[in-house]
Design a protein around this motif. Structure first.
Motif, PDB file in Angstrom:
ATOM      1  N   LEU A   1      35.291  50.941  36.620  1.00 44.06           N
ATOM      2  CA  LEU A   1      35.374  49.684  37.417  1.00 44.06           C
ATOM      3  C   LEU A   1      34.444  48.648  36.550  1.00 44.06           C
ATOM      4  CD1 LEU A   1      36.133  47.561  39.612  1.00 44.06           C
ATOM      5  CD2 LEU A   1      34.298  48.503  40.921  1.00 44.06           C
ATOM      6  N   LEU A   2      33.248  49.048  36.298  1.00 41.17           N
ATOM      7  CA  LEU A   2      32.334  48.541  35.445  1.00 41.17           C
ATOM      8  C   LEU A   2      32.886  48.101  33.984  1.00 41.17           C
ATOM      9  CD1 LEU A   2      28.946  50.344  36.020  1.00 41.17           C
ATOM     10  CD2 LEU A   2      29.664  48.014  37.223  1.00 41.17           C
ATOM     11  N   HIS A   3      33.860  48.999  33.405  1.00 42.62           N
ATOM     12  CA  HIS A   3      34.330  48.794  32.002  1.00 42.62           C
ATOM     13  C   HIS A   3      35.231  47.655  32.211  1.00 42.62           C
ATOM     14  CE1 HIS A   3      35.878  49.456  28.180  1.00 42.62           C
ATOM     15  NE2 HIS A   3      37.101  49.489  28.770  1.00 42.62           N
ATOM     16  N   GLU A   4      36.060  47.455  33.435  1.00 44.40           N
ATOM     17  CA  GLU A   4      37.050  46.578  33.668  1.00 44.40           C
ATOM     18  C   GLU A   4      36.264  45.175  33.874  1.00 44.40           C
ATOM     19  OE1 GLU A   4      40.638  47.068  36.321  1.00 44.40           O
ATOM     20  OE2 GLU A   4      39.918  49.151  36.335  1.00 44.40           O
ATOM     21  N   MET A   5      35.265  45.345  34.619  1.00 43.29           N
ATOM     22  CA  MET A   5      34.418  44.050  34.746  1.00 43.29           C
ATOM     23  C   MET A   5      33.984  43.288  33.336  1.00 43.29           C
ATOM     24  SD  MET A   5      32.685  45.145  38.195  1.00 43.29           S
ATOM     25  CE  MET A   5      31.333  43.681  38.354  1.00 43.29           C
ATOM     26  N   ASP A   6      33.397  44.148  32.734  1.00 48.18           N
ATOM     27  CA  ASP A   6      33.013  43.889  31.425  1.00 48.18           C
ATOM     28  C   ASP A   6      34.187  43.314  30.523  1.00 48.18           C
ATOM     29  OD1 ASP A   6      30.520  44.418  31.905  1.00 48.18           O
ATOM     30  OD2 ASP A   6      30.832  46.445  30.838  1.00 48.18           O
ATOM     31  N   GLN A   7      35.203  43.946  30.716  1.00 46.58           N
ATOM     32  CA  GLN A   7      36.345  43.328  29.896  1.00 46.58           C
ATOM     33  C   GLN A   7      37.095  41.700  30.365  1.00 46.58           C
ATOM     34  OE1 GLN A   7      39.328  46.359  30.361  1.00 46.58           O
ATOM     35  NE2 GLN A   7      39.148  46.794  28.155  1.00 46.58           N
ATOM     36  N   ALA A   8      36.762  41.553  31.741  1.00 39.94           N
ATOM     37  CA  ALA A   8      37.125  40.367  32.259  1.00 39.94           C
ATOM     38  C   ALA A   8      36.105  39.298  31.872  1.00 39.94           C
ATOM     39  CB  ALA A   8      37.101  40.522  33.750  1.00 39.94           C
ATOM     40  N   ARG A   9      34.659  39.830  31.833  1.00 39.43           N
ATOM     41  CA  ARG A   9      33.701  39.076  31.540  1.00 39.43           C
ATOM     42  C   ARG A   9      33.976  38.489  29.855  1.00 39.43           C
ATOM     43  NH1 ARG A   9      30.190  42.532  34.336  1.00 39.43           N
ATOM     44  NH2 ARG A   9      29.832  41.761  36.494  1.00 39.43           N
ATOM     45  N   GLN A  10      34.277  39.289  29.121  1.00 38.66           N
ATOM     46  CA  GLN A  10      34.691  39.042  27.833  1.00 38.66           C
ATOM     47  C   GLN A  10      35.729  38.187  27.447  1.00 38.66           C
ATOM     48  OE1 GLN A  10      32.583  39.990  24.942  1.00 38.66           O
ATOM     49  NE2 GLN A  10      33.961  38.381  23.980  1.00 38.66           N
ATOM     50  N   ALA A  11      36.572  38.271  28.279  1.00 40.67           N
ATOM     51  CA  ALA A  11      37.848  37.634  28.216  1.00 40.67           C
ATOM     52  C   ALA A  11      37.465  36.031  28.779  1.00 40.67           C
ATOM     53  CB  ALA A  11      38.875  38.173  29.361  1.00 40.67           C
TER      54      ALA A  11
END
Length: 241
Positions: free
Chosen positions: A93-103
């Motif tokens: 989940l944290l990884h997906e959140m990081d990806q969303a923040r980068q996007a």
């Protein structure tokens, strides 16, 4: 015969004038084509500037739409933080959140770039619009002047042809035919002789031929270039009398 030669010289002047007018008239279509091409280029430049602005604005809208999607995704992911039951799921989940923040960060960068592109495109469009207006005025003026000149050329050509016809009627048929034959292969067909030299090809005239040319009693042609020869002194003396 001298009078006939004088008329040939005058006919040559008229033919030179007629040739110049016909050449100018013949160049009119090419000038119209150039005006049309310049107008098309101006319109194409304006269309390109508009397309560039539309593309930049579309890029901004797309980046903003993607930004909203990623912000909504991040919000949903953040809401799931307290619902996961394993470390492995939490890490994912944290990884997906990081990806969303980068996007989101990428989208914000794209929006800023699009805004700069829009500003630049608007400036280019203003310049293209100004150039198109100026070009339209200039080309319209050129076209109007060309229309007027074309009409004038038609009148001038008709007048010179009429003058030529009247002049030809005063020249013996045999002499006129001889002039026409020479003129068909080389111009000018009639040249002056000065200091025993043909001014058409710069070749010396034989003494006996030179004497006959000065008399002006019959048509003498250059042995080198075959043009009809007229002595400049005889012509000047006849014009002054």
């Amino acid at each position: 015969m001298l009078e006939g030669l004088e008329r040939l010289v005058e006919l040559q002047r008229v033919d030179d004038e007629l040739t110049a007018l016909e050449e100018e008239n013949g160049a009119v279509p090419a000038r119209r084509t150039r005006i049309a091409e310049a107008r098309a280029a101006s319109e194409q430049n304006l269309a390109g500037a508009r397309a560039a602005l539309e593309s930049a604005e579309a890029g901004q809208r797309q980046a903003e739409a993607t930004l909203q999607e990623q912000e909504s995704l991040l919000q949903r992911l953040e809401g799931q933080q307290f619902q996961v039951k394993s470390n492995e799921a939490y890490t994912a989940l944290l990884h997906e959140m990081d990806q969303a923040r980068q996007a989101i960060s990428d989208c914000e960068t794209r929006i800023l770039e699009a805004m700069e592109a829009i500003e630049s495109a608007r400036a280019a469009l203003r310049s293209a619009e100004e150039g198109a207006r100026s070009s339209a005025v200039q080309l319209a003026a050129e076209e109007k002047a060309l229309d007027a000149r074309e009409q004038e050329l038609v009148r001038e050509i008709a007048a010179v042809r009429e003058r030529r016809g009247a002049l030809c009627a005063q020249i013996e048929a045999e002499l006129l035919a001889r002039y026409a034959k020479i003129a068909s292969s080389r111009r000018p067909a009639v040249v002056l002789v000065s200091e025993e030299m043909c001014l058409g090809c710069r070749v010396d005239i034989p003494p006996q031929s030179y004497i006959e040319i000065r008399r002006g009693e019959r048509v003498i042609t250059c042995g080198n270039c075959h043009r009809i020869l007229v002595h400049e002194e005889k012509l000047s003396a006849s014009a002054a009398s």
